[in-house]
Enzyme design. Structure first.
Site, PDB file in Angstrom:
ATOM      1  N   ASP A  73       0.849  -1.193   0.000  1.00  7.13           N
ATOM      2  CA  ASP A  73       0.000   0.000   0.000  1.00  7.13           C
ATOM      3  C   ASP A  73       0.882   1.240   0.000  1.00  7.13           C
ATOM      4  OD1 ASP A  73      -2.331   1.476   0.019  1.00  7.13           O
ATOM      5  OD2 ASP A  73      -2.538   1.425   2.191  1.00  7.13           O
ATOM      6  N   HIS A  88      -3.542  14.256   0.465  1.00  7.34           N
ATOM      7  CA  HIS A  88      -3.730  13.430   1.658  1.00  7.34           C
ATOM      8  C   HIS A  88      -2.535  13.568   2.600  1.00  7.34           C
ATOM      9  CE1 HIS A  88      -4.727  10.044   4.228  1.00  7.34           C
ATOM     10  NE2 HIS A  88      -3.598   9.441   3.907  1.00  7.34           N
ATOM     11  N   GLU A 146      -9.982   4.213   4.021  1.00  8.93           N
ATOM     12  CA  GLU A 146      -9.103   4.870   3.067  1.00  8.93           C
ATOM     13  C   GLU A 146      -9.568   4.478   1.672  1.00  8.93           C
ATOM     14  OE1 GLU A 146      -5.009   5.691   5.542  1.00  8.93           O
ATOM     15  OE2 GLU A 146      -5.001   4.071   4.059  1.00  8.93           O
ATOM     16  N   GLU A 162      -9.183   3.983  -1.992  1.00 10.48           N
ATOM     17  CA  GLU A 162      -7.995   3.758  -2.806  1.00 10.48           C
ATOM     18  C   GLU A 162      -8.344   3.012  -4.096  1.00 10.48           C
ATOM     19  OE1 GLU A 162      -4.581   2.293  -0.745  1.00 10.48           O
ATOM     20  OE2 GLU A 162      -5.275   3.028   1.219  1.00 10.48           O
ATOM     21  N   ASP A 211      -8.769   0.434   2.408  1.00 12.35           N
ATOM     22  CA  ASP A 211      -7.784  -0.004   3.399  1.00 12.35           C
ATOM     23  C   ASP A 211      -8.251   0.481   4.767  1.00 12.35           C
ATOM     24  OD1 ASP A 211      -5.371  -1.254   4.169  1.00 12.35           O
ATOM     25  OD2 ASP A 211      -4.379   0.684   4.282  1.00 12.35           O
ATOM     26  N   ARG A 253      -7.119   4.141  13.603  1.00 17.57           N
ATOM     27  CA  ARG A 253      -6.191   5.254  13.790  1.00 17.57           C
ATOM     28  C   ARG A 253      -5.588   5.293  15.190  1.00 17.57           C
ATOM     29  NH1 ARG A 253      -4.979   6.385   8.651  1.00 17.57           N
ATOM     30  NH2 ARG A 253      -6.813   7.008   7.434  1.00 17.57           N
ATOM     31  N   GLN A 285      -2.964   2.520  15.311  1.00 18.30           N
ATOM     32  CA  GLN A 285      -1.876   2.941  14.429  1.00 18.30           C
ATOM     33  C   GLN A 285      -1.002   4.014  15.085  1.00 18.30           C
ATOM     34  OE1 GLN A 285      -3.297   4.576  10.732  1.00 18.30           O
ATOM     35  NE2 GLN A 285      -1.259   4.897   9.891  1.00 18.30           N
ATOM     36  N   LYS A 305      -3.561  -1.627  10.551  1.00 15.01           N
ATOM     37  CA  LYS A 305      -3.924  -1.774   9.137  1.00 15.01           C
ATOM     38  C   LYS A 305      -4.225  -3.216   8.747  1.00 15.01           C
ATOM     39  CE  LYS A 305      -2.950   2.449   7.404  1.00 15.01           C
ATOM     40  NZ  LYS A 305      -3.818   3.228   6.500  1.00 15.01           N
ATOM     41  N   THR A 349      -8.584  -5.408   4.552  1.00 13.65           N
ATOM     42  CA  THR A 349      -8.522  -4.584   3.348  1.00 13.65           C
ATOM     43  C   THR A 349      -9.551  -5.157   2.393  1.00 13.65           C
ATOM     44  OG1 THR A 349      -6.159  -4.124   3.628  1.00 13.65           O
ATOM     45  CG2 THR A 349      -7.087  -3.788   1.435  1.00 13.65           C
ATOM     46  N   GLU A 364      -9.325  12.914   7.557  1.00 11.67           N
ATOM     47  CA  GLU A 364      -9.262  14.227   6.917  1.00 11.67           C
ATOM     48  C   GLU A 364     -10.621  14.909   6.902  1.00 11.67           C
ATOM     49  OE1 GLU A 364      -6.732  13.937   3.097  1.00 11.67           O
ATOM     50  OE2 GLU A 364      -7.426  11.908   3.562  1.00 11.67           O
TER      51      GLU A 364
END
Length: 407
Positions: A114, A121, A188, A190, A222, A226, A229, A242, A246, A349
């Site tokens: 990834d 971002h 996420e 993607e 993904d 948070r 992480q 993570k 996925t 975000e």
């Protein structure tokens, strides 16, 4: 599931693997047309295909390994079967409604990488976590940054996502970290790239060779914890925050279906090193228009055309040290985010790390709640002003398993 015939017409024809609801073990390769799926193996037998062994496999693995020349021939066959009136009588009985089949992970994921290739971002994340400092790290514009993920946690769209357990930063004044279900579960948005033809160990793959190795694309989510992480990622980077899940689409859009979508990437103010020069192969960016839906409500429209690092550069970077490609490798773009607030591809975000919750029809969200369903959709420009759809990827959050404190 979108069944728009404009998005999934004869110029698209993505590949997947399905089974009839009454025969769950009978996995078959399917080609999607609108809201129907063609039993491609049955069509190959009925119409005397030279590639019947590929079409009748229970996964896309043999087709991925067959190489670009065969990919083109197989795609031409599918277009003929579904577009030529002379085949209509033979093919019509082999088309099944999508809502009458089960969809499966279409290929065996070999390795999963990834990336972190959206400047918008990376800028947003840097401003959130390093206010007043440099948003981008010194290496960011010199190479596509990425991490090696967990291939075994890649799952097909529709499978639930169980809220992960893990450690969190110690509370103020506490000597030990907290433990329990993630309270900052995120997404996420993607795009994934599926490798078909392997490469030679020790031999880097140049950017111009992208189409010799990459079979097709899919949407990818993904999922990210948070809080887990944030506690674990120093000094080695993403791990348990993570690796729990996925999700990818059940449909792989062949790269040849995106010929009209190639576009120039954003201007780069730092010249890349020669091995990352992707100008020889033509425009390296892709004009893909993503939409993020939370419980059916659109919350963002990330534009893939704004990605700083292109798929060809990502491929070159992940092999430059001699690491070789294998059939079924999956590499993801990283979160797709644009310059506007409504173009951000993560809740981190969109809510600015929870400070500005989203206001939805069913209440506010800073991060995901149990029962939330996230869906990603996308389309790209197609031939003659048409559109090519990417198969959607969805997942619903389930509550964390019960576990002893600190287990």
């Amino acid at each position: 599931m979108s069944s728009d015939p404009v998005l999934f017409g004869i110029d698209n024809l993505p590949y997947g693997v399905f089974s009839p609801r009454d025969e769950p073990a009978a996995r078959r390769i399917g080609v999607r047309l609108g809201d129907r799926v063609l039993d491609a193996g049955a069509a190959a037998r009925a119409l005397g295909s030279a590639h019947v062994a590929l079409w009748t496999a229970p996964s896309l693995d043999p087709l991925l390994a067959a190489g670009r020349q065969v990919w083109a021939a197989v795609r031409a066959e599918a277009r003929s079967w579904l577009g030529d009136a002379s085949h209509r009588e033979a093919v019509a009985p082999l088309l099944r409604p999508l809502d009458e089949v089960s969809l499966h992970l279409p290929f065996t994921v070999a390795d999963y990488v990834d990336f972190y290739s959206s400047e918008h971002h990376a800028q947003n994340v840097g401003e959130i976590f390093r206010p007043g400092g440099d948003a981008l790290t010194p290496n960011w514009k010199h190479m596509p940054i990425g991490y090696h993920g967990r291939a075994g946690s890649v799952r097909v769209s529709g499978e639930p996502v169980v809220r992960p357990l893990g450690q969190r930063r110690p509370a103020d004044g506490a000597a030990t970290p907290g433990f329990g279900p993630s309270v900052r579960l995120d997404i996420e948005a993607e795009v994934g790239f599926v490798v078909g033809t392997p490469s030679t160990p020790g031999r880097p793959v140049p950017p111009a060779a992208l189409r010799e190795h990459v079979f097709g694309v899919c949407l990818l989510n993904d999922w990210s914890a948070r809080d887990i992480q944030a506690w674990e990622y120093v000094p080695l980077g993403p791990f348990l925050g993570k690796s729990f899940a996925t999700s990818i689409s059940a449909w792989i859009t062949p790269l040849d279906a995106l010929d009209a979508a190639w576009t120039a990437p954003p201007a780069r103010d730092v010249p890349p090193l020669p091995y990352l020069d992707d100008t020889a192969g033509g425009p390296g960016g892709l004009d893909l228009r993503l939409t993020v839906l939370l419980n059916g409500e659109p919350v963002s429209h990330p534009p893939f055309a704004t990605m700083y690092w292109t798929p060809a550069q990502q491929l070159a970077h992940l092999t430059v040290n001699g690491a070789h490609l294998r059939t079924g490798d999956l590499f993801a773009s990283g979160t797709v985010s644009g310059p506007e607030e409504g173009e951000r591809g993560s809740l981190l975000e969109l809510t600015w790390n929870g400070e500005r919750p989203l206001r939805l029809a069913d209440g506010e969200r800073a991060f995901l709640a149990d029962g939330d369903r996230v869906t990603l959709t996308a389309w790209a420009p197609g031939p003659d002003g048409g559109r090519v759809g990417l198969g959607e990827v969805s997942g619903t959050v389930e509550s964390a398993p019960e576990a002893a404190e600190g287990a």
